[in-house]
Write a protein that holds these residues in place. Structure first.
Motif: not given
Ligand SMILES: C[S@@+](CC[C@H](N)C(=O)[O-])C[C@H]1O[C@@H](n2cnc3c(N)ncnc32)[C@H](O)[C@@H]1O
Length: 195
Positions: A155-175
């Motif tokens: 999640w840390v760079y969600l803001g960065l990728y939203r500035r770079l791309f129009r559509e951004v989803r994040f999926r967490f992978e704890p394993r």
């Protein structure tokens, strides 16, 4: 173990250019390519493949008729990738800088690609290098194409990728160790590819 040792040594020597202590786990590697429709032939680019955990999934699962171009700047990693995946049909390892992606595709007669899968340390790249990579990705992807970025900083760079791309989803992978995730992006913003 060999991969872990090689990776750790590279991290200790090159730091932010590697930006990770260990190769991605199989769970994180699979999550990274979850956007790809394996039933359809497609053109896939992998940037920053390291020892190849994601490359392995691509080599196994890409549909017949697909083309997989794997770009890795580090010569030792590039050699290892060639040893490991040299036999995979339609997979090519290119030793080079992701900034030069557009030229690499042109040299191979590839116009546009369906998916870019990135293990690059995108947030820690120098600003101009990041701009060049995102510009090259924008020039290379089909309009509906996807950019899929591994991270070990959930999640840390969600803001960065939203500035770079129009559509951004994040999926967490704890394993993964450390826990990680994937940013699934579409549509490079023109301002994301400019200084
Ligand atoms: C964090 S590692 C990821 C390796 C692998 N994808 C994984 O998930 O285990 C980042 C990789 O990106 C490569 N890399 C860094 N900058 C690059 C660039 N400008 N062009 C191509 N590869 C680059 C490094 O050599 C390293 O192998």
């Amino acid at each position: 173990m060999r991969d872990f040792t090689l990776f750790l040594g590279k991290f200790l020597r090159h730091g932010t250019a590697i930006a990770s202590l260990a190769p991605s786990s199989r769970w994180l590697s699979r999550a990274t390519v979850a956007n790809i429709d394996w039933a359809r032939p497609s053109v896939i680019v992998e940037l920053g493949a390291g020892t190849g955990p994601v490359t392995r999934v691509l080599a196994r699962r890409a549909a017949p008729g697909s083309r997989v171009l794997v770009v890795e700047r580090d010569p030792d990693f590039a050699r290892l990738l060639r040893e490991r995946f040299g036999d995979a049909p339609a997979l090519e390892v290119i030793e080079g800088d992701a900034r030069d992606l557009a030229g690499m595709l042109r040299d191979r007669g590839v116009d546009r690609v369906d998916h870019v899968v990135s293990g690059l340390p995108t947030p820690s790249l120098p600003r101009d290098a990041r701009r060049d990579v995102i510009r090259a990705v924008g020039e290379s992807l089909k309009p509906e194409g996807t950019f899929n970025q591994i991270t070990e900083m959930p999640w840390v760079y969600l803001g960065l990728y939203r500035r770079l791309f129009r559509e951004v989803r994040f999926r967490f992978e704890p394993r993964n160790f450390p826990p990680g995730g994937v940013y699934y992006c579409r549509g490079v913003r023109p301002e994301g590819a400019t200084p």
